[in-house]
Design a protein around this motif. Structure first.
Motif, PDB file in Angstrom:
ATOM      1  N   ASN A  67      61.342  37.453 -47.539  1.00 46.33           N
ATOM      2  CA  ASN A  67      62.785  37.519 -47.726  1.00 46.33           C
ATOM      3  C   ASN A  67      63.370  38.569 -46.803  1.00 46.33           C
ATOM      4  O   ASN A  67      63.359  39.762 -47.105  1.00 46.33           O
ATOM      5  CB  ASN A  67      63.100  37.849 -49.198  1.00 46.33           C
ATOM      6  N   LYS A  68      63.879  38.130 -45.677  1.00 48.09           N
ATOM      7  CA  LYS A  68      64.439  39.065 -44.694  1.00 48.09           C
ATOM      8  C   LYS A  68      65.850  39.507 -45.076  1.00 48.09           C
ATOM      9  O   LYS A  68      66.401  40.421 -44.478  1.00 48.09           O
ATOM     10  CB  LYS A  68      64.419  38.423 -43.300  1.00 48.09           C
ATOM     11  N   PHE A  69      66.430  38.851 -46.088  1.00 50.59           N
ATOM     12  CA  PHE A  69      67.777  39.192 -46.523  1.00 50.59           C
ATOM     13  C   PHE A  69      67.765  40.422 -47.426  1.00 50.59           C
ATOM     14  O   PHE A  69      68.546  41.352 -47.235  1.00 50.59           O
ATOM     15  CB  PHE A  69      68.406  37.994 -47.240  1.00 50.59           C
ATOM     16  N   GLN A  70      66.874  40.452 -48.423  1.00 50.76           N
ATOM     17  CA  GLN A  70      66.764  41.631 -49.288  1.00 50.76           C
ATOM     18  C   GLN A  70      65.336  41.764 -49.815  1.00 50.76           C
ATOM     19  O   GLN A  70      65.099  41.889 -51.019  1.00 50.76           O
ATOM     20  CB  GLN A  70      67.785  41.617 -50.422  1.00 50.76           C
ATOM     21  N   LEU A 132      65.898  28.869 -44.298  1.00 53.15           N
ATOM     22  CA  LEU A 132      64.783  27.976 -44.621  1.00 53.15           C
ATOM     23  C   LEU A 132      63.550  28.843 -44.890  1.00 53.15           C
ATOM     24  O   LEU A 132      63.139  29.616 -44.034  1.00 53.15           O
ATOM     25  CB  LEU A 132      64.560  27.028 -43.442  1.00 53.15           C
ATOM     26  N   HIS A 133      62.943  28.714 -46.089  1.00 57.05           N
ATOM     27  CA  HIS A 133      61.941  29.711 -46.464  1.00 57.05           C
ATOM     28  C   HIS A 133      60.948  29.187 -47.504  1.00 57.05           C
ATOM     29  O   HIS A 133      61.110  28.105 -48.065  1.00 57.05           O
ATOM     30  CB  HIS A 133      62.629  30.956 -47.014  1.00 57.05           C
ATOM     31  N   GLN A 134      59.944  30.001 -47.757  1.00 56.52           N
ATOM     32  CA  GLN A 134      59.040  29.875 -48.892  1.00 56.52           C
ATOM     33  C   GLN A 134      59.187  31.138 -49.744  1.00 56.52           C
ATOM     34  O   GLN A 134      59.634  32.170 -49.252  1.00 56.52           O
ATOM     35  CB  GLN A 134      57.586  29.737 -48.419  1.00 56.52           C
ATOM     36  N   ALA A 157      63.964  19.847 -49.040  1.00 57.97           N
ATOM     37  CA  ALA A 157      62.564  20.221 -48.886  1.00 57.97           C
ATOM     38  C   ALA A 157      62.096  19.822 -47.494  1.00 57.97           C
ATOM     39  O   ALA A 157      62.480  18.771 -46.970  1.00 57.97           O
ATOM     40  CB  ALA A 157      61.705  19.533 -49.944  1.00 57.97           C
ATOM     41  N   TYR A 158      61.234  20.678 -46.902  1.00 57.58           N
ATOM     42  CA  TYR A 158      60.803  20.496 -45.521  1.00 57.58           C
ATOM     43  C   TYR A 158      59.282  20.576 -45.428  1.00 57.58           C
ATOM     44  O   TYR A 158      58.636  21.302 -46.191  1.00 57.58           O
ATOM     45  CB  TYR A 158      61.403  21.587 -44.623  1.00 57.58           C
ATOM     46  N   GLN A 159      58.742  19.868 -44.460  1.00 57.82           N
ATOM     47  CA  GLN A 159      57.295  19.896 -44.260  1.00 57.82           C
ATOM     48  C   GLN A 159      56.842  21.195 -43.594  1.00 57.82           C
ATOM     49  O   GLN A 159      55.737  21.685 -43.850  1.00 57.82           O
ATOM     50  CB  GLN A 159      56.867  18.696 -43.414  1.00 57.82           C
ATOM     51  N   THR A 160      57.700  21.769 -42.744  1.00 56.26           N
ATOM     52  CA  THR A 160      57.408  23.028 -42.059  1.00 56.26           C
ATOM     53  C   THR A 160      58.677  23.863 -42.051  1.00 56.26           C
ATOM     54  O   THR A 160      59.696  23.482 -42.637  1.00 56.26           O
ATOM     55  CB  THR A 160      56.944  22.785 -40.608  1.00 56.26           C
ATOM     56  N   ASN A 161      58.663  24.990 -41.327  1.00 56.98           N
ATOM     57  CA  ASN A 161      59.878  25.797 -41.201  1.00 56.98           C
ATOM     58  C   ASN A 161      60.776  25.318 -40.069  1.00 56.98           C
ATOM     59  O   ASN A 161      61.674  26.032 -39.626  1.00 56.98           O
ATOM     60  CB  ASN A 161      59.537  27.278 -41.027  1.00 56.98           C
ATOM     61  N   ASP A 162      60.556  24.101 -39.604  1.00 53.17           N
ATOM     62  CA  ASP A 162      61.384  23.460 -38.592  1.00 53.17           C
ATOM     63  C   ASP A 162      62.466  22.638 -39.289  1.00 53.17           C
ATOM     64  O   ASP A 162      62.145  21.753 -40.093  1.00 53.17           O
ATOM     65  CB  ASP A 162      60.520  22.556 -37.717  1.00 53.17           C
ATOM     66  N   HIS A 187      61.832  25.219 -48.250  1.00 52.69           N
ATOM     67  CA  HIS A 187      63.029  24.711 -48.913  1.00 52.69           C
ATOM     68  C   HIS A 187      64.276  25.485 -48.506  1.00 52.69           C
ATOM     69  O   HIS A 187      64.205  26.582 -47.952  1.00 52.69           O
ATOM     70  CB  HIS A 187      62.857  24.737 -50.440  1.00 52.69           C
ATOM     71  N   TYR A 188      65.407  24.874 -48.845  1.00 49.93           N
ATOM     72  CA  TYR A 188      66.712  25.408 -48.474  1.00 49.93           C
ATOM     73  C   TYR A 188      67.753  24.671 -49.300  1.00 49.93           C
ATOM     74  O   TYR A 188      67.517  23.550 -49.756  1.00 49.93           O
ATOM     75  CB  TYR A 188      66.960  25.176 -46.975  1.00 49.93           C
ATOM     76  N   ALA A 189      68.898  25.283 -49.522  1.00 53.39           N
ATOM     77  CA  ALA A 189      70.036  24.590 -50.127  1.00 53.39           C
ATOM     78  C   ALA A 189      71.228  24.721 -49.188  1.00 53.39           C
ATOM     79  O   ALA A 189      71.486  25.793 -48.625  1.00 53.39           O
ATOM     80  CB  ALA A 189      70.375  25.172 -51.495  1.00 53.39           C
TER      81      ALA A 189
END
Length: 211
Positions: A67-70, A132-134, A157-162, A187-189
């Motif tokens: 988590n680069k945000f916090q 986009l993260h885990q 949902a994504y297969q990779t961070n692409d 994943h991402y929203a």
């Protein structure tokens, strides 16, 4: 594509009554506290007996690598309410996550009860400031409870961070959920925009490890 990914819809008549419990959420002291209102708890769940045992006063922290945000910030939120723990809707959510996620019988589960607020029609809310993260777990799930006067907020949902590797994009309607392998998928929203003066999206995010 062998990583676990389940999507579905829980009955609206079971989920919709949970909405009122979100009305008492309050802003937190953290960076996203003014627009991502939250309660957070850990609990154990026994699938055989369907007993939920709250672990009160738990703290939440993620590494800055995830988590680069916090990241690396120890966060303390109010526990989910005792009233919520007694509802059929919350039990259905927890049991669905446990079964579809293949969790052990006495799993420890973390839950984030969140209201994401959109206040400015000209400026959509970034629902996922981490990008986009885990999250660093074996399993993660997202369950939509309700939304009011908003557009967007799709669960992706994504297969990779692409960003080009998207597997599924779900509209965040009442009862819609996804359960996935957080160690393999990303994943991402999407952004949330209000269609009125203000609006919100209510959801639960549940996470767990297999061991």
């Amino acid at each position: 594509m062998s990583a676990l990914l389940h999507t579905g819809n829980l009955p609206t008549d079971i989920i919709a009554p949970l909405r009122t419990d979100f009305d008492s959420l309050t802003p937190s002291l953290y960076k996203d506290g003014s627009y991502r209102l939250r309660r957070y708890s850990k609990f154990t769940y026994n699938q055989d007996s369907q007993d939920i045992e709250l672990i009160r006063g738990s703290q939440f922290v993620q590494s800055s690598e995830l988590n680069k945000f916090q990241g690396d910030v120890v966060r303390q939120y109010d526990d989910v309410s005792d009233e919520l723990l007694q509802t059929e809707g919350f039990l259905t959510i927890v049991d669905t996550f446990a079964k579809q996620g293949g969790l052990p019988n006495d799993a420890t589960i973390e839950v984030h009860q969140m209201r994401i607020v959109s206040k400015d029609p000209a400026k959509p809310t970034i629902t996922t400031p981490e990008g986009l993260h885990q999250d660093g777990f074996d399993r993660i799930s997202m369950f939509t409870v309700s939304r009011q006067d908003v557009a967007g907020g799709d669960l992706c949902a994504y297969q990779t961070n692409d960003p080009d590797s998207m597997l599924v994009r779900l509209p965040s309607e009442t009862g819609v959920y996804c359960v996935m392998d957080d160690s393999e998928l990303w994943h991402y929203a999407s952004e949330l925009g209000t269609t009125g003066e203000s609006g919100f999206w209510d959801l639960f995010v549940l996470t767990a490890n297999l061991h």
